[in-house]
Motif scaffolding. Structure first.
Motif, mmCIF file in Angstrom:
data_model
loop_
_atom_site.group_PDB
_atom_site.id
_atom_site.type_symbol
_atom_site.label_atom_id
_atom_site.label_comp_id
_atom_site.label_asym_id
_atom_site.label_seq_id
_atom_site.Cartn_x
_atom_site.Cartn_y
_atom_site.Cartn_z
ATOM 1 N N ALA A 96 8.336 52.711 -24.740
ATOM 2 C CA ALA A 96 9.733 52.433 -25.061
ATOM 3 C C ALA A 96 9.853 50.987 -25.553
ATOM 4 O O ALA A 96 9.091 50.115 -25.130
ATOM 5 N N ASP A 97 10.819 50.747 -26.435
ATOM 6 C CA ASP A 97 10.937 49.421 -27.040
ATOM 7 C C ASP A 97 12.396 49.085 -27.292
ATOM 8 O O ASP A 97 13.254 49.981 -27.431
ATOM 9 N N ARG A 98 12.698 47.784 -27.329
ATOM 10 C CA ARG A 98 13.986 47.326 -27.825
ATOM 11 C C ARG A 98 14.049 47.620 -29.324
ATOM 12 O O ARG A 98 13.008 47.795 -29.965
ATOM 13 N N PRO A 99 15.233 47.647 -29.903
ATOM 14 C CA PRO A 99 15.335 47.817 -31.361
ATOM 15 C C PRO A 99 14.576 46.707 -32.088
ATOM 16 O O PRO A 99 14.503 45.572 -31.617
ATOM 17 N N SER A 100 14.021 47.024 -33.223
ATOM 18 C CA SER A 100 13.173 46.069 -33.949
ATOM 19 C C SER A 100 13.938 44.812 -34.346
ATOM 20 O O SER A 100 13.338 43.742 -34.498
ATOM 21 N N TYR A 101 15.269 44.915 -34.500
ATOM 22 C CA TYR A 101 16.044 43.732 -34.902
ATOM 23 C C TYR A 101 16.088 42.662 -33.809
ATOM 24 O O TYR A 101 16.519 41.519 -34.059
ATOM 25 N N LEU A 102 15.641 43.007 -32.585
ATOM 26 C CA LEU A 102 15.630 42.028 -31.495
ATOM 27 C C LEU A 102 14.298 41.298 -31.363
ATOM 28 O O LEU A 102 14.170 40.383 -30.555
ATOM 29 N N ARG A 103 13.312 41.694 -32.160
ATOM 30 C CA ARG A 103 12.018 41.015 -32.088
ATOM 31 C C ARG A 103 12.146 39.580 -32.603
ATOM 32 O O ARG A 103 12.894 39.315 -33.547
ATOM 33 N N ASN A 104 11.414 38.680 -31.964
ATOM 34 C CA ASN A 104 11.392 37.271 -32.354
ATOM 35 C C ASN A 104 12.757 36.604 -32.226
ATOM 36 O O ASN A 104 13.099 35.688 -32.972
ATOM 37 N N THR A 105 13.543 37.105 -31.243
ATOM 38 C CA THR A 105 14.851 36.489 -30.986
ATOM 39 C C THR A 105 14.939 35.911 -29.576
ATOM 40 O O THR A 105 15.974 35.372 -29.192
ATOM 41 N N GLY A 106 13.881 36.055 -28.802
ATOM 42 C CA GLY A 106 13.887 35.594 -27.421
ATOM 43 C C GLY A 106 14.535 36.572 -26.464
ATOM 44 O O GLY A 106 14.742 36.246 -25.287
ATOM 45 N N THR A 107 14.849 37.780 -26.927
ATOM 46 C CA THR A 107 15.453 38.788 -26.058
ATOM 47 C C THR A 107 14.504 39.144 -24.920
ATOM 48 O O THR A 107 13.300 39.294 -25.111
ATOM 49 N N ASN A 108 15.075 39.296 -23.728
ATOM 50 C CA ASN A 108 14.267 39.558 -22.541
ATOM 51 C C ASN A 108 13.414 40.820 -22.694
ATOM 52 O O ASN A 108 13.855 41.818 -23.245
ATOM 53 N N GLN A 109 12.184 40.735 -22.183
ATOM 54 C CA GLN A 109 11.239 41.871 -22.129
ATOM 55 C C GLN A 109 11.013 42.474 -23.513
ATOM 56 O O GLN A 109 10.869 43.680 -23.663
ATOM 57 N N THR A 110 10.979 41.630 -24.524
ATOM 58 C CA THR A 110 10.764 42.102 -25.885
ATOM 59 C C THR A 110 9.570 41.375 -26.493
ATOM 60 O O THR A 110 9.555 40.145 -26.571
ATOM 61 N N ILE A 111 8.568 42.157 -26.882
ATOM 62 C CA ILE A 111 7.410 41.624 -27.600
ATOM 63 C C ILE A 111 7.233 42.452 -28.867
ATOM 64 O O ILE A 111 7.945 43.444 -29.077
ATOM 65 N N ASN A 112 6.295 42.077 -29.698
ATOM 66 C CA ASN A 112 6.021 42.881 -30.888
ATOM 67 C C ASN A 112 5.083 44.025 -30.514
ATOM 68 O O ASN A 112 3.887 43.854 -30.400
ATOM 69 N N GLN A 113 5.665 45.202 -30.314
ATOM 70 C CA GLN A 113 4.886 46.369 -29.902
ATOM 71 C C GLN A 113 4.415 47.206 -31.080
ATOM 72 O O GLN A 113 3.717 48.197 -30.884
ATOM 73 N N LYS A 114 4.776 46.807 -32.268
ATOM 74 C CA LYS A 114 4.420 47.616 -33.440
ATOM 75 C C LYS A 114 2.903 47.613 -33.622
ATOM 76 O O LYS A 114 2.287 46.594 -33.895
ATOM 77 N N ASN A 115 2.315 48.766 -33.441
ATOM 78 C CA ASN A 115 0.862 48.968 -33.583
ATOM 79 C C ASN A 115 0.075 47.963 -32.738
ATOM 80 O O ASN A 115 -0.947 47.421 -33.175
ATOM 81 N N ILE A 116 0.514 47.764 -31.517
ATOM 82 C CA ILE A 116 -0.095 46.775 -30.629
ATOM 83 C C ILE A 116 -1.548 47.110 -30.301
ATOM 84 O O ILE A 116 -2.349 46.239 -30.008
ATOM 85 N N TYR A 117 -1.904 48.401 -30.376
ATOM 86 C CA TYR A 117 -3.271 48.822 -30.042
ATOM 87 C C TYR A 117 -4.100 49.117 -31.300
ATOM 88 O O TYR A 117 -5.041 49.906 -31.267
#
Length: 577
Positions: free
Chosen positions: A106-127
């Motif tokens: 599960a992930d936050r919406p992509s528009y919240l990436r790189n905004t300092g939003t809590n518990q949000t990292i770049n999960q796109k193709n993390i593996y």
């Protein structure tokens, strides 16, 4: 007819229906807020057995064990943030060993990436370095285009994990609040559900294309040696392998971790003590294979690899996906199901391998067995723990073998037997993490008696997985070989540097296993003698609860016995040349 829905729940319900239609039976779920829609939908489906597991790393390895045992995909669900990173060790192992996992993060919406939003990292193709397929799903919506995207990408993930490119796949789900089913977000026409169901059936209708993919004109003149690495071999392969080796007088060196070593009556030309053979320079005087064919993953034995390299034999590696299980990068890769490859080879006219060599190998193999018993079977040492375990566990049991020394002791010292033991291990990346949780997954899915032989560092590293054993009442029998540190490093040159070695390599833990076992509510027994170990194993077979048998060993004493054994077997080969 209009119905009210929560779009997140609709989205994940359609996903879950697709899982059920694909025959998925298991899911491992760790708690989290962002993953609420996934958790609600999957756990509401009674055709999928869901396991709630707090620790994401343990959950992933538990799923890995279930997938190994069932040979079918298992869903893993986790929330956003660093929870996703905790899955990575098990994903690496699954990737290396081609174990099917469907990882749903599960992930936050992509528009919240790189905004300092809590518990949000770049999960796109993390593996991305260890995954067979990845898709990031759009935010849930009620239009047919996005529903088609959800179902088509998910079906592609399932088909990939199952057979197209078998292994772990990753689906990243973005969710906006509200997550709960009683929070309405939209009204939809029920025809949308009908559309989704019909689309799911169509997308999953693809079936595996049968047939060999290797060159039809491929020819061999002869094969002098068959080597077998770790894999899950079926009965058809075993019958064909025996026919193949008998027809052409070919000796078969089967890694103990393949399980084939415990099918003695079904494999006429099986040689089990090849580790002792290839460690002696005397073997090369008698046996110089010109061509070697290999099935399964890489061999545990580095000595056998070196023997084959020195022989300058032509090497052929056969597997369904054309994976390069060849450290030399010189072998010819043959992309074929092993059974179909052998069928074609049986129809060709190979030159027979030497019957004299085959008889010689069988003869010294038996003599080495006798020497092995004389040296190891009289004391409670690390090798004999494995040998006694193999003797005492019931026929068709599961044996999960831990990494570092246990897996090598199994391969180097176990003899051919007729017991049909199912051998499991995490040898994809050979890490010491997740060993307990993986074996628990195997035990709960297979319903067969399951045993784990594990070292103390691996045990310590996956200690919290004992919660899973208690939580689901899994009757795993754990044989803890406690030599108080990383004893495998005793076999490396660094062991001569005593001060650094003891502090940074051996790393003795000195932990109290009894108190730890009691804190998890797990039965425990300290074994102090060979007689007591034999009796404890026999008693363990009669119990239906998780049990830890701790056996404290002297790794240097075992090392001395091994050196005595290698010297003795070298003399046998010297005399027989």
């Amino acid at each position: 007819m209009k119905i009210k829905i929560n779009r997140n729940i609709l989205w994940t319900t359609l996903l879950t229906d697709l899982f059920v239609n694909a025959g998925i039976k298991y899911a491992c779920i760790s708690p989290g807020s962002r993953s609420t829609p996934l958790t609600f939908a999957i756990t509401s489906e009674n055709k999928i057995k869901s396991f709630p597991i707090v620790d994401e790393r343990a959950s992933a390895f538990f799923a890995l064990g279930i997938a190994k045992s069932s040979n079918s995909p298992v869903v893993i669900v986790t929330t956003s943030g660093t929870a996703t990173a905790e899955l990575y060790p098990a994903i690496i192992e699954a990737y290396q060993n081609r174990v099917p996992l469907i990882v749903c993060t599960a992930d936050r919406p992509s528009y919240l990436r790189n905004t300092g939003t809590n518990q949000t990292i770049n999960q796109k193709n993390i593996y991305k370095n260890h995954i067979r397929y990845f898709a990031e799903l759009p935010l849930p919506s009620i239009d047919k285009k996005n529903i088609h995207t959800l179902l088509s990408r998910t079906s592609e993930a399932i088909l990939t994990a199952t057979f197209i490119n078998k292994g772990p796949v990753h689906l990243n789900f973005q969710f906006e609040k509200p997550f709960e089913p009683d929070s309405t977000t939209d009204f939809i026409d029920d025809s949308l559900i009908t559309y989704a169901n019909e689309l799911s059936e169509k997308l999953l209708s693809r079936t595996k294309v049968e047939g060999n993919n290797f060159d039809k004109d491929f020819r061999l003149n002869s094969i002098d040696l068959i080597t077998i690495g770790t894999s899950k071999f079926n009965s058809d392969f075993i019958k064909l392998l025996d026919e193949f080796s008998k027809k052409y007088n070919i000796p078969t060196f089967a890694d103990a971790n393949s399980g084939l070593r415990f099918l003695k009556k079904k494999l006429s030309n099986l040689i089990s003590n090849y580790e002792a053979l290839v460690r002696s320079e005397n073997l090369a005087v008698k046996f110089k294979p010109k061509s070697v064919i290999h099935f399964g993953r890489n061999l545990t034995s580095q000595s056998l690899e070196e023997f084959i390299i020195k022989s300058k034999a032509k090497r052929f590696v056969v597997n369904e996906f054309g994976d390069r299980f060849d450290t030399t990068k010189r072998a010819k890769l043959i992309k074929s199901e092993p059974e179909k490859f052998i069928v074609q080879i049986l129809q060709s006219n190979l030159n027979n391998a030497s019957l004299e060599i085959l008889d010689y190998l069988k003869s010294v193999d038996m003599k080495i067995d006798d020497t092995k018993n004389k040296i190891f079977r009289k004391s409670l040492n690390e090798v004999n723990i494995i040998l006694e375990l193999l003797d005492k566990i019931p026929v068709r049991s599961n044996l999960f073998i831990g990494n570092s020394l246990p897996v090598r002791d199994l391969d180097f010292f176990s003899s051919a037997a007729e017991k049909e033991i199912n051998i499991f291990q995490n040898r994809g990346a050979s890490g010491i993490d997740g060993i307990i949780s993986s074996s628990l997954g195997i035990a709960i899915e297979s319903k067969q008696p399951t045993y784990l032989a594990i070292g103390d560092l691996s045990f310590y590293y996956d200690l919290n997985s004992l919660l899973i054993a208690k939580q689901f009442d899994i009757p795993l029998k754990i044989i803890l070989i406690n030599n108080n540190g990383g004893a495998i490093f005793n076999y490396l040159p660094i062991a001569r540097q005593k001060e650094i070695f003891n502090k940074y390599f051996l790393t003795p833990l000195n932990f109290n296993v009894k108190k730890l076992s009691e804190s998890f509510g797990i039965n425990y027994k300290l074994v102090k003698s060979l007689y007591e170990f034999k009796k404890s194993l026999s008693d363990a077979n009669k119990t239906n609860s998780c049990l830890i048998l701790e056996v404290r060993t002297d790794s240097l004493f075992t090392k001395s016995l091994k050196e005595k054994f290698w010297n003795s077997t070298n003399k046998i080969l010297s005399r027989d040349n």
